[in-house]
Design an enzyme around this catalytic site. Structure first.
Site, PDB file in Angstrom:
ATOM      1  N   ASN A   1      12.208  -8.258   3.156  1.00  0.00           N
ATOM      2  CA  ASN A   1      11.591  -8.662   4.421  1.00  0.00           C
ATOM      3  C   ASN A   1      10.568  -9.739   4.049  1.00  0.00           C
ATOM      4  O   ASN A   1       9.495  -9.428   3.535  1.00  0.00           O
ATOM      5  CB  ASN A   1      10.910  -7.452   5.074  1.00  0.00           C
ATOM      6  CG  ASN A   1      10.133  -7.841   6.322  1.00  0.00           C
ATOM      7  OD1 ASN A   1      10.169  -8.996   6.756  1.00  0.00           O
ATOM      8  ND2 ASN A   1       9.422  -6.888   6.890  1.00  0.00           N
ATOM      9  N   TRP A   2      10.947 -10.985   4.315  1.00  0.00           N
ATOM     10  CA  TRP A   2      10.074 -12.092   3.888  1.00  0.00           C
ATOM     11  C   TRP A   2       8.846 -12.229   4.779  1.00  0.00           C
ATOM     12  O   TRP A   2       7.944 -12.991   4.474  1.00  0.00           O
ATOM     13  CB  TRP A   2      10.871 -13.403   3.872  1.00  0.00           C
ATOM     14  CG  TRP A   2      11.920 -13.474   2.804  1.00  0.00           C
ATOM     15  CD1 TRP A   2      12.231 -12.504   1.882  1.00  0.00           C
ATOM     16  CD2 TRP A   2      12.799 -14.578   2.521  1.00  0.00           C
ATOM     17  NE1 TRP A   2      13.245 -12.938   1.054  1.00  0.00           N
ATOM     18  CE2 TRP A   2      13.617 -14.204   1.431  1.00  0.00           C
ATOM     19  CE3 TRP A   2      12.987 -15.846   3.098  1.00  0.00           C
ATOM     20  CZ2 TRP A   2      14.590 -15.058   0.891  1.00  0.00           C
ATOM     21  CZ3 TRP A   2      13.958 -16.687   2.561  1.00  0.00           C
ATOM     22  CH2 TRP A   2      14.754 -16.301   1.476  1.00  0.00           C
ATOM     23  N   LYS A   3       8.814 -11.513   5.891  1.00  0.00           N
ATOM     24  CA  LYS A   3       7.689 -11.575   6.839  1.00  0.00           C
ATOM     25  C   LYS A   3       7.372 -13.035   7.185  1.00  0.00           C
ATOM     26  O   LYS A   3       8.276 -13.860   7.232  1.00  0.00           O
ATOM     27  CB  LYS A   3       6.486 -10.802   6.274  1.00  0.00           C
ATOM     28  CG  LYS A   3       6.866  -9.355   5.914  1.00  0.00           C
ATOM     29  CD  LYS A   3       5.695  -8.460   5.656  1.00  0.00           C
ATOM     30  CE  LYS A   3       6.190  -7.051   5.326  1.00  0.00           C
ATOM     31  NZ  LYS A   3       5.140  -6.094   5.104  1.00  0.00           N
TER      32      LYS A   3
ATOM     33  N   HIS B   1       9.290  -2.649  13.131  1.00  0.00           N
ATOM     34  CA  HIS B   1       8.434  -2.686  11.942  1.00  0.00           C
ATOM     35  C   HIS B   1       7.001  -2.316  12.339  1.00  0.00           C
ATOM     36  O   HIS B   1       6.557  -2.643  13.439  1.00  0.00           O
ATOM     37  CB  HIS B   1       8.471  -4.080  11.312  1.00  0.00           C
ATOM     38  CG  HIS B   1       7.850  -4.088   9.946  1.00  0.00           C
ATOM     39  ND1 HIS B   1       6.487  -4.150   9.772  1.00  0.00           N
ATOM     40  CD2 HIS B   1       8.387  -4.008   8.712  1.00  0.00           C
ATOM     41  CE1 HIS B   1       6.221  -4.107   8.477  1.00  0.00           C
ATOM     42  NE2 HIS B   1       7.360  -4.020   7.808  1.00  0.00           N
TER      43      HIS B   1
ATOM     44  N   GLU C   1       4.272  -3.546  11.595  1.00  0.00           N
ATOM     45  CA  GLU C   1       3.428  -4.687  11.975  1.00  0.00           C
ATOM     46  C   GLU C   1       3.697  -5.095  13.423  1.00  0.00           C
ATOM     47  O   GLU C   1       2.800  -5.559  14.117  1.00  0.00           O
ATOM     48  CB  GLU C   1       3.653  -5.838  10.980  1.00  0.00           C
ATOM     49  CG  GLU C   1       2.998  -5.518   9.638  1.00  0.00           C
ATOM     50  CD  GLU C   1       3.734  -6.014   8.410  1.00  0.00           C
ATOM     51  OE1 GLU C   1       4.556  -6.939   8.520  1.00  0.00           O
ATOM     52  OE2 GLU C   1       3.481  -5.453   7.320  1.00  0.00           O
TER      53      GLU C   1
ATOM     54  N   GLU D   1       8.883   3.605   6.403  1.00  0.00           N
ATOM     55  CA  GLU D   1       7.801   2.811   5.828  1.00  0.00           C
ATOM     56  C   GLU D   1       6.451   3.418   6.208  1.00  0.00           C
ATOM     57  O   GLU D   1       5.936   3.157   7.308  1.00  0.00           O
ATOM     58  CB  GLU D   1       7.866   1.373   6.346  1.00  0.00           C
ATOM     59  CG  GLU D   1       9.154   0.661   5.986  1.00  0.00           C
ATOM     60  CD  GLU D   1       8.986  -0.856   5.929  1.00  0.00           C
ATOM     61  OE1 GLU D   1       9.440  -1.450   4.947  1.00  0.00           O
ATOM     62  OE2 GLU D   1       8.376  -1.429   6.846  1.00  0.00           O
TER      63      GLU D   1
ATOM     64  N   GLY E   1       2.066  -3.168   1.748  1.00  0.00           N
ATOM     65  CA  GLY E   1       1.206  -4.266   1.306  1.00  0.00           C
ATOM     66  C   GLY E   1      -0.105  -3.810   0.686  1.00  0.00           C
ATOM     67  O   GLY E   1      -1.019  -4.607   0.494  1.00  0.00           O
TER      68      GLY E   1
ATOM     69  N   SER F   1       5.237  -1.105  -0.774  1.00  0.00           N
ATOM     70  CA  SER F   1       4.808  -1.368  -2.158  1.00  0.00           C
ATOM     71  C   SER F   1       5.867  -0.993  -3.195  1.00  0.00           C
ATOM     72  O   SER F   1       5.541  -0.527  -4.288  1.00  0.00           O
ATOM     73  CB  SER F   1       3.481  -0.667  -2.462  1.00  0.00           C
ATOM     74  OG  SER F   1       2.467  -1.164  -1.598  1.00  0.00           O
TER      75      SER F   1
ATOM     76  N   GLY G   1       8.803  -5.962   0.881  1.00  0.00           N
ATOM     77  CA  GLY G   1       7.994  -7.074   1.366  1.00  0.00           C
ATOM     78  C   GLY G   1       7.607  -7.993   0.222  1.00  0.00           C
ATOM     79  O   GLY G   1       8.388  -8.821  -0.233  1.00  0.00           O
ATOM     80  N   GLY G   2       6.376  -7.829  -0.269  1.00  0.00           N
ATOM     81  CA  GLY G   2       5.820  -8.744  -1.279  1.00  0.00           C
ATOM     82  C   GLY G   2       6.735  -9.009  -2.464  1.00  0.00           C
ATOM     83  O   GLY G   2       6.909 -10.168  -2.883  1.00  0.00           O
TER      84      GLY G   2
HETATM   85  P1  13P Z   1       5.458  -4.400   0.906  1.00  0.00           P
HETATM   86  O1  13P Z   1       6.648  -4.237   0.012  1.00  0.00           O
HETATM   87  O2  13P Z   1       4.781  -5.738   0.747  1.00  0.00           O
HETATM   88  O3  13P Z   1       4.521  -3.240   0.805  1.00  0.00           O
HETATM   89  O4  13P Z   1       5.999  -4.408   2.416  1.00  0.00           O
HETATM   90  C1  13P Z   1       6.899  -3.428   2.817  1.00  0.00           C
HETATM   91  C2  13P Z   1       7.419  -3.772   4.145  1.00  0.00           C
HETATM   92  O5  13P Z   1       6.687  -3.787   5.125  1.00  0.00           O
HETATM   93  C3  13P Z   1       8.831  -4.135   4.252  1.00  0.00           C
HETATM   94  O6  13P Z   1       9.243  -4.212   5.570  1.00  0.00           O
END
Ligand code: 13P
Length: 252
Positions: A9-11, A95, A97, A167, A173, A213, A234-235
């Site tokens: 997920n590149w956000k 998600h 967020e 999640e 994050g 994470s 994510g990251g």
């Molecule tokens: P991180 O891997 O950066 O914690 O993010 C997870 C995420 O929200 C994937 O959708």
């Protein structure tokens, strides 16, 4: 047997050139991967460019949201048919967020799930509790409420196509990963919810990803849990080598 599924997920990250370079790097890294499905969920504006890079690769392309109406006066929104037009296969929905920053509720997420399925794409439905909810012992209730609310009116046939991502919000994050035991417990509970609503057969076939994470260093132990069928990253998905490090962790 559920086939592992690792999705990035590149956000809201990267510019166009970086997105193309990362897609090229991921495509090359997974050339010989035959033990897992892999996808990258990109910002809308890079969907076209990334789809072109990945069209003959093992990497599927997805996005991080959509709107549920077919077309019309919905300023700023993107329909499922528009996404399909650009080679999109997966749509991340619900998600944390979007739930917590953009205020999306289960009823809206439910309409989006139905729109994505009707267009022949695959929803990756996210669920997860906040830290205060976990500390108050409410994790299972929150997950159940999100599960039933987001998936109201979904048939067993459609449920089989859906991917769920657990999640925990406190792990996203933050570098604070859920322990394999914590994650496995919630995944097992989620599978029970699916079994109660749709039967064991459907529950056994639905892939449940863990997200929060996840990194090359902790991926294998998480992915070895019986009810963890992949990751939503994510990251660590923003670099081809760390994303590949996680994918390798799915090798049995
Ligand atoms: P991180 O891997 O950066 O914690 O993010 C997870 C995420 O929200 C994937 O959708």
């Amino acid at each position: 047997m559920r086939r592992p599924f690792i999705a990035g997920n590149w956000k809201m990250n990267l510019n166009r050139a970086e997105a193309v370079t990362l897609a090229e790097g991921v495509a090359k890294a997974v050339e010989n991967v035959d033990y897992a499905d892999v996808a990258v969920c990109v910002p809308f504006v890079y969907l076209d460019a990334v789809s072109q890079v990945l069209k003959d690769s093992k990497v599927a392309v997805g996005v991080q949201n959509c709107y549920f109406e077919k077309n019309g006066a919905y300023t700023g929104e993107i329909s499922v048919e528009m996404l399909k037009d650009f080679g999109c296969t997966y749509v991340i929905l619900g998600h944390s967020e979007r739930r917590h920053i953009l205020g999306e509720c289960n009823a809206v997420i439910n309409k989006k799930v139905k729109a994505v399925l009707a267009a022949g794409m695959i929803p990756i439905l996210c669920v997860g509790e906040m830290l205060a909810e976990r500390e108050a012992g409410e994790t299972d209730d929150i997950i159940a409420e999100q599960f039933y609310g987001s998936l109201a009116g979904i048939s067993p046939e459609d449920m089989k196509k859906i991917v769920i991502a657990y999640e925990p919000v406190w792990a996203i994050g933050t570098g604070k990963v859920a322990t394999p035991a914590q994650a496995e417990e919630t995944h097992a509970n989620l599978r029970k919810l699916i079994a109660v609503k749709y039967g064991q057969n459907v529950a056994d076939s639905v892939r449940i990803q863990y997200g929060g994470s996840m990194k090359p260093e902790n991926a294998q132990e998480l992915l070895n849990q019986p009810n963890i069928d992949g990751g939503l990253i994510g990251g660590a998905a923003l670099k081809a080598d760390s994303f590949m490090g996680i994918i390798t962790g799915a090798k049995k």
